[in-house]
Motif scaffolding. Structure first.
Motif, mmCIF file in Angstrom:
data_model
loop_
_atom_site.group_PDB
_atom_site.id
_atom_site.type_symbol
_atom_site.label_atom_id
_atom_site.label_comp_id
_atom_site.label_asym_id
_atom_site.label_seq_id
_atom_site.Cartn_x
_atom_site.Cartn_y
_atom_site.Cartn_z
ATOM 1 N N TYR A 8 0.667 -1.170 -0.088
ATOM 2 C CA TYR A 8 0.029 0.042 0.027
ATOM 3 C C TYR A 8 1.007 1.323 -0.023
ATOM 4 C CZ TYR A 8 -4.355 -2.336 0.192
ATOM 5 O OH TYR A 8 -5.381 -2.973 -0.086
ATOM 6 N N VAL B 241 -0.255 3.754 -3.123
ATOM 7 C CA VAL B 241 -1.245 4.334 -2.678
ATOM 8 C C VAL B 241 -1.052 5.645 -1.548
ATOM 9 C CG1 VAL B 241 -3.866 4.446 -1.934
ATOM 10 C CG2 VAL B 241 -2.761 2.722 -3.496
ATOM 11 N N THR C 118 -1.836 10.010 -11.352
ATOM 12 C CA THR C 118 -1.514 8.661 -12.062
ATOM 13 C C THR C 118 -0.780 8.767 -13.434
ATOM 14 O OG1 THR C 118 -3.749 8.568 -13.356
ATOM 15 C CG2 THR C 118 -3.490 7.650 -11.071
ATOM 16 N N LYS D 25 -6.382 4.526 -11.727
ATOM 17 C CA LYS D 25 -6.441 4.187 -10.309
ATOM 18 C C LYS D 25 -6.676 5.490 -9.378
ATOM 19 C CE LYS D 25 -4.583 -0.347 -10.587
ATOM 20 N NZ LYS D 25 -5.633 -0.727 -11.437
ATOM 21 N N ASP E 136 -8.988 5.464 -6.240
ATOM 22 C CA ASP E 136 -8.600 4.699 -5.136
ATOM 23 C C ASP E 136 -7.949 5.301 -4.189
ATOM 24 O OD1 ASP E 136 -9.460 2.438 -6.543
ATOM 25 O OD2 ASP E 136 -7.432 1.467 -6.951
ATOM 26 N N VAL E 137 -7.135 6.433 -4.771
ATOM 27 C CA VAL E 137 -6.232 7.379 -3.576
ATOM 28 C C VAL E 137 -7.177 8.333 -3.293
ATOM 29 C CG1 VAL E 137 -4.635 8.832 -3.739
ATOM 30 C CG2 VAL E 137 -4.356 6.991 -5.334
#
Lengths: 335, 334
Positions: free
Chosen positions: B51, B54, B75, B256, B259-260
């Motif tokens: 992780y 992230v 990203t 992604k 997600d962050v």
């Protein structure tokens, strides 16, 4: 009224910015047509090119309408793609489960019911979004980020990431058929855009949406049930995602939990390019459609020129910044 | 002074972070009961390692959100930094110092570009970052053809392993590149936000940009700093991700970004600006990691992982909004 001059000045500025965007977009479109006419020639205006453009636009167009509704109220709906995929998988599941072996009235009924079930799923997601945003007071980005992840989770969990494919002829027709040479999907887009435009511009509901986008608090204090309006708005937004689901699954003749994910940010791009204020209150369906045509023209032309679709992405981004910066440069001169 | 300690504990007990901590402790306890694997050193180190990417991005985004902006181009920034840096390292040779210097330079430069568009052209940050995401990513794939890089320099592929120690019978642990970078990122971000004048100015600007400007803050400078910080974090995160994956895959990072965003907002940062803490971000990240890890350890198919994450996001943001509303109505009644 003491604030009348200020108000009229603001209105004039907004009016300029609004028409300015449309004028900018039309100029841009004409310029693009000239450039591509020179570089590509007749091929760019051939019937098959125009038709393929018309086939590709509806999915993104309907999803952009769904995003636009949320944007107008000063919100955002990140869950549209996940909603579309979940509702598409629902439809696909029912079709592939019950269509084989059915005939006659049942064959027609199952298709209608499957699509109705897809819309019901979309409406449920819209209710959840609307409830969390309007009644619990969660910011739309966070709420729809949650429902986006939730819907994607249900879709992936139930389908195990698999593709469901193979639908009956009438469903496939929605995505691939033509009526007098006009793609049926484009007609679907028109049948979405027209009511949305009418709803926004010609009904009290639409007026309330614009008011909420401009100033939610003031709208609430003026006696509008802003929560009920927002709830309905997010249900409408979700239902449009449901329509997009039908078009998408029909065009690919399949459904999957991960289709169209790259569209999410492009719908915001298309909306803002079309003159929709990302903070709410301003924007018209006409501007959005113009922006979609511009994006599609660039994409198709680059395709004909054998340029990478990723270069198309980069150009789309550049055009967004350029158009968004026009009011800044236009505003500098008189000041 | 015990009294001030009690007062600050009371404040902590009412905070978002406290409830998050309780949820995490509850989750950890029940997961520990359900599966002996969960509370092992092995699992802890694996979680931190996987992780870290992230987490580092989340810290950059936290600073941007506190300043009242948003950035989702990170990203793409990370993909560019990763590709260019490791291509250069492959072609001309490099060491740790130089790869990090190049990646940080690229990240910082792309961040500065965001800040210039936002500040000088007066375009909202969400529009700029949607646009630059497409520009950076589109150009990267156009010029590279989207080809993966599988052969990395040997020293890079080996990574680093510090403070090795034994635990249990035949397993050894240590601080690897990912954990080291994550810890440093937390430390530096905490120092920036809590121990510097600039940190206070960032909070003030996010709370009320007009007021901050009238106080004489250098808004453009602050914005440059904030978006560069995000870019630098993206650059660092990109390298540790490449080292973990043992390859450079230009197409896997983009997509992604949410997600962050989820990790940061679970940690209590507000998208309206001015609110958010490093501790909250750490807890948000922990909740996400524990949740996803726990689901797998419980034997639930990983296909269901986004469902639980989404459920927790919805419950968490709803509960926060609800408690804020309660507090407001209570103070209004007084």
């Amino acid at each position: 009224m003491s604030n009348a001059p200020a108000l009229s000045l603001r209105r004039r500025m907004v009016g300029l910015a609004g028409s300015g965007t449309v004028a900018t977009l039309i100029l841009l479109l004409l310029a693009l047509w000239v450039v591509f006419a020179v570089t590509i020639g007749d091929r760019f205006f051939s019937v098959s090119t125009l038709q393929s453009m018309a086939f590709q636009m509806p999915e993104l167009g309907i999803l952009s309408l769904a995003m636009m509704l949320a944007l107008l109220s000063g919100g955002l709906n990140l869950s549209i793609i996940a909603t579309a995929n979940l509702s598409g998988l629902t439809i696909a599941f029912l079709l592939t489960r019950y269509i084989p072996g059915s005939q006659g009235l049942a064959w027609v009924g199952i298709q209608v019911l499957a699509i109705a079930a897809g819309f019901a799923v979309a409406a449920l997601v819209g209710l959840l979004n609307g409830f969390v945003i309007a009644y619990l007071g969660v910011s739309p980005i966070l709420a729809t980020l949650g429902t986006m992840t939730l819907c994607k989770g249900i879709a992936i969990g139930l389908s195990r990431g698999n593709v469901i494919s193979g639908f009956p002829e009438p469903i496939v027709f929605i995505g691939n058929g033509t009526v007098f040479g006009v793609p049926f999907a484009l007609i679907v887009l028109a049948f979405c855009a027209l009511p949305v435009a009418l709803m926004l511009n010609a009904t009290p509901f639409g007026a309330k949406v614009y008011m909420i986008g401009s100033n939610e608090k003031a709208t609430r204090y003026s006696g509008v049930d802003t929560r009920a309006v927002l709830l309905k708005l997010y249900v409408f937004s979700s239902l449009l995602a449901g329509v997009a689901a039908v078009v998408m699954l029909a065009r690919f003749n399949s459904a999957n939990a991960a289709y169209g994910e790259s569209y999410l940010l492009v719908t915001i791009l298309a909306g803002v390019l079309g003159g929709i204020d990302p903070f709410g209150g301003f924007g018209k369906v006409g501007g959005l459609l113009l922006a979609l045509i511009i994006l599609q023209v660039i994409s198709s032309a680059f395709n004909l020129l054998n340029l990478s679709q990723f270069l198309t992405l980069a150009i789309w981004g550049g055009i967004l910044i350029a158009v968004a910066a026009v009011p800044h440069f236009a505003g500098k001169a008189p000041r | 002074m015990p009294e001030s300690h009690i007062a600050s504990f009371g404040r902590f007990r009412r905070s978002h972070e406290f409830w998050l901590l309780m949820v995490i402790l509850g989750l950890c306890a029940s997961l520990g009961f359900a599966n002996a694997q969960f509370l092992t050193m092995q699992n802890l180190f694996d979680l931190l390692t996987s992780y870290a990417f992230v987490g580092i991005l989340a810290l950059g985004l936290l600073v941007v959100l506190i300043a009242g902006g948003i950035d989702i181009s990170f990203t793409a920034t990370a993909s560019v930094a990763q590709y260019v840096t490791l291509s250069l390292a492959n072609a001309y040779g490099a060491n740790w110092m130089s790869v990090f210097a190049i990646a940080i330079g690229i990240g910082g430069a792309l961040g500065a570009l965001n800040a210039i568009f936002i500040q000088k052209l007066r375009i909202p940050s969400i529009i700029v970052s949607v646009a630059t995401l497409n520009i950076f990513y589109g150009l990267l794939i156009f010029f590279t053809g989207g080809k993966y890089i599988y052969s990395l320099p040997d020293w890079f592929a080996t990574g680093i392993f510090w403070f090795e120690f034994e635990w249990g019978k035949d397993s050894s642990y240590g601080v690897n590149l990912q954990i080291l970078a994550l810890a440093l990122a937390f430390l530096v971000t905490w120092l920036l936000l809590n121990r510097t004048n600039i940190g206070r100015q960032i909070y003030a600007m996010g709370g009320n940009a007009d007021a901050a400007q009238r106080l004489g803050f250098h808004i453009f400078g602050l914005n440059i700093l904030v978006y560069c910080y995000m870019g630098v974090m993206a650059g660092i995160a990109s390298l540790i991700q490449a080292q973990l994956a043992q390859s450079v895959a230009p197409t896997v990072l983009v997509g992604k970004e949410l997600d962050v965003v989820a990790a940061v907002v679970l940690g209590g940062a507000s998208l309206m600006g001015g609110v958010g803490t490093v501790l909250g971000t750490f807890l948000g990240l922990t909740l996400l990691a524990v949740l996803q890890n726990g689901i797998i350890l419980l034997g639930v198919s990983s296909y269901w992982s986004p469902f639980f994450v989404g459920l927790f996001i919805l419950i968490s943001v709803s509960a926060t909004a609800w408690s804020q509303r309660e507090r407001r109505s209570r103070s209004a009644r007084r």
